[in-house]
Write a protein that holds these residues in place. Structure first.
Motif, short mmCIF file in Angstrom:
data_model
loop_
_atom_site.label_atom_id
_atom_site.label_comp_id
_atom_site.label_asym_id
_atom_site.label_seq_id
_atom_site.Cartn_x
_atom_site.Cartn_y
_atom_site.Cartn_z
N ASN A 1 0.82 -1.21 0.00
CA ASN A 1 0.00 0.00 0.00
C ASN A 1 0.86 1.25 0.00
O ASN A 1 0.60 2.19 -0.76
N TYR A 2 1.88 1.30 0.86
CA TYR A 2 2.73 2.48 0.94
C TYR A 2 3.44 2.73 -0.38
O TYR A 2 3.55 3.88 -0.83
N SER A 3 3.92 1.68 -1.02
CA SER A 3 4.64 1.87 -2.29
C SER A 3 3.69 2.36 -3.39
O SER A 3 4.02 3.31 -4.11
N ILE A 4 2.51 1.77 -3.50
CA ILE A 4 1.55 2.19 -4.52
C ILE A 4 1.09 3.62 -4.26
O ILE A 4 1.06 4.45 -5.18
N PHE A 5 0.76 3.93 -3.00
CA PHE A 5 0.28 5.27 -2.68
C PHE A 5 1.36 6.31 -2.91
O PHE A 5 1.07 7.41 -3.38
N SER A 6 2.62 5.98 -2.62
CA SER A 6 3.71 6.92 -2.84
C SER A 6 3.89 7.22 -4.32
O SER A 6 4.08 8.37 -4.72
N ILE A 7 3.80 6.18 -5.15
CA ILE A 7 3.90 6.38 -6.60
C ILE A 7 2.73 7.22 -7.11
O ILE A 7 2.92 8.14 -7.92
N LEU A 8 1.53 6.92 -6.63
CA LEU A 8 0.35 7.69 -7.05
C LEU A 8 0.47 9.15 -6.64
O LEU A 8 0.11 10.05 -7.41
N TYR A 9 0.96 9.41 -5.43
CA TYR A 9 1.15 10.80 -4.98
C TYR A 9 2.19 11.51 -5.83
O TYR A 9 2.04 12.67 -6.19
N PHE A 10 3.28 10.79 -6.16
CA PHE A 10 4.31 11.39 -7.03
C PHE A 10 3.71 11.77 -8.38
O PHE A 10 3.95 12.87 -8.89
N PHE A 11 2.94 10.86 -8.97
CA PHE A 11 2.31 11.15 -10.27
C PHE A 11 1.35 12.33 -10.17
O PHE A 11 1.30 13.19 -11.05
N PHE A 12 0.55 12.38 -9.08
CA PHE A 12 -0.41 13.46 -8.94
C PHE A 12 0.29 14.81 -8.74
O PHE A 12 -0.10 15.81 -9.33
N MET A 13 1.34 14.82 -7.91
CA MET A 13 2.08 16.07 -7.71
C MET A 13 2.77 16.50 -9.00
O MET A 13 2.83 17.70 -9.32
N SER A 14 3.28 15.55 -9.78
CA SER A 14 3.89 15.85 -11.08
C SER A 14 2.86 16.42 -12.03
O SER A 14 3.12 17.39 -12.76
N PHE A 15 1.67 15.83 -12.02
CA PHE A 15 0.57 16.32 -12.85
C PHE A 15 0.24 17.77 -12.51
O PHE A 15 0.14 18.63 -13.38
N LEU A 16 0.10 18.05 -11.21
CA LEU A 16 -0.23 19.42 -10.79
C LEU A 16 0.89 20.40 -11.11
O LEU A 16 0.63 21.53 -11.56
N SER A 17 2.14 19.99 -10.91
CA SER A 17 3.24 20.90 -11.19
C SER A 17 3.38 21.18 -12.68
O SER A 17 3.67 22.32 -13.07
N LEU A 18 3.16 20.18 -13.52
CA LEU A 18 3.20 20.41 -14.97
C LEU A 18 2.08 21.35 -15.42
O LEU A 18 2.29 22.22 -16.27
N CYS A 19 0.91 21.17 -14.83
CA CYS A 19 -0.21 22.06 -15.16
C CYS A 19 0.09 23.50 -14.72
O CYS A 19 -0.18 24.45 -15.46
N ALA A 20 0.66 23.65 -13.54
CA ALA A 20 0.99 24.99 -13.04
C ALA A 20 2.12 25.61 -13.87
O ALA A 20 2.06 26.80 -14.22
N TYR A 21 3.15 24.83 -14.19
CA TYR A 21 4.29 25.33 -14.95
C TYR A 21 3.87 25.80 -16.35
O TYR A 21 4.34 26.83 -16.84
N ASN A 22 2.97 25.04 -16.97
CA ASN A 22 2.51 25.38 -18.33
C ASN A 22 1.29 26.30 -18.32
O ASN A 22 0.74 26.59 -19.38
N SER A 23 0.84 26.71 -17.13
CA SER A 23 -0.33 27.59 -16.96
C SER A 23 -1.58 27.01 -17.60
O SER A 23 -2.35 27.70 -18.25
N TYR A 24 -1.78 25.70 -17.41
CA TYR A 24 -2.98 25.04 -17.93
C TYR A 24 -4.12 25.21 -16.95
O TYR A 24 -3.93 25.17 -15.74
N ASP A 25 -5.31 25.38 -17.48
CA ASP A 25 -6.52 25.37 -16.66
C ASP A 25 -6.91 23.91 -16.45
O ASP A 25 -7.07 23.16 -17.42
N LEU A 26 -7.06 23.50 -15.19
CA LEU A 26 -7.35 22.09 -14.90
C LEU A 26 -8.70 21.63 -15.43
O LEU A 26 -8.94 20.44 -15.57
#
Length: 191
Positions: free
Chosen positions: A121-146
């Motif tokens: 669970n910890y490994s899967i959740f950590s990977i999912l959080y990494f992907f979600f934070m990467s998703f949000l940071s890419l959207c913010a960096y490129n100024s995308y509207d979610l």
């Protein structure tokens, strides 16, 4: 048609007593509810089997009576799933992460889960959080509207992050289901 909550309840109440069929359905539902509540103390296996039979009969009756509706509902559901797989919604992705957070808290405080399951669970959740934070940071960096889906899916990195997250969550759900089934049957056969 803008009705208040009380107005909607009034409409349903009028419907319940508007015909013999609706009164009959209400009485049957109420009777089944009372029997199941009464059976909580008795824990009679026969009542449970009959209740399952009634519910399965109800579902089977819907399948037989409304075959075209069931087919179109199933087709719409499959299309929605396929559409979500190829073009995932950012809103659903956000709520998936809320769901993952709740499961993470459960895993942290659970004394029932074995160490192996907690590590998975910890490994899967950590990977999912990494992907979600990467998703949000890419959207913010490129100024995308979610909420602007077409712009988000032009970026293949963002689309890949969301799709792989969904795939990983789906694999984890299947693994968890089989893990609990294995634990259930192992306890049953060990007795």
């Amino acid at each position: 048609m803008n009705l208040s909550l009380l107005g909607k309840l009034g409409v349903i109440f009028k419907y319940i007593f508007s015909s013999f069929l609706s009164i009959e359905m209400f009485v049957i539902s109420l009777l089944l509810f009372v029997i199941l509540i009464y059976n909580l103390k008795k824990n009679n296996r026969m009542v449970q089997i009959i209740a399952i039979g009634v519910y399965l009969g109800f579902v089977l009756g819907i399948f037989i009576s409304y075959t075209t509706y069931v087919k179109s509902s199933f087709d719409s559901f499959v299309k929605w799933i396929m559409n979500y797989i190829y073009f995932p919604s950012t809103i659903v992705y956000f709520f998936i992460m809320v769901f993952v957070t709740i499961l993470m808290l459960y895993t942290l405080f659970s004394k029932k889960l074995k160490i192996f399951k907690k590590i998975v669970n910890y490994s899967i959740f950590s990977i999912l959080y990494f992907f979600f934070m990467s998703f949000l940071s890419l959207c913010a960096y490129n100024s995308y509207d979610l909420l602007e889906i077409t712009t988000l899916y032009e970026n293949e990195t963002i689309l890949s992050l969301v799709q792989i997250s969904n795939l990983l969550l789906f694999i984890w759900l299947i693994f968890t289901g089989f893990y609990h089934l294995y634990g259930f049957y192992k306890k049953k056969f060990d007795k």
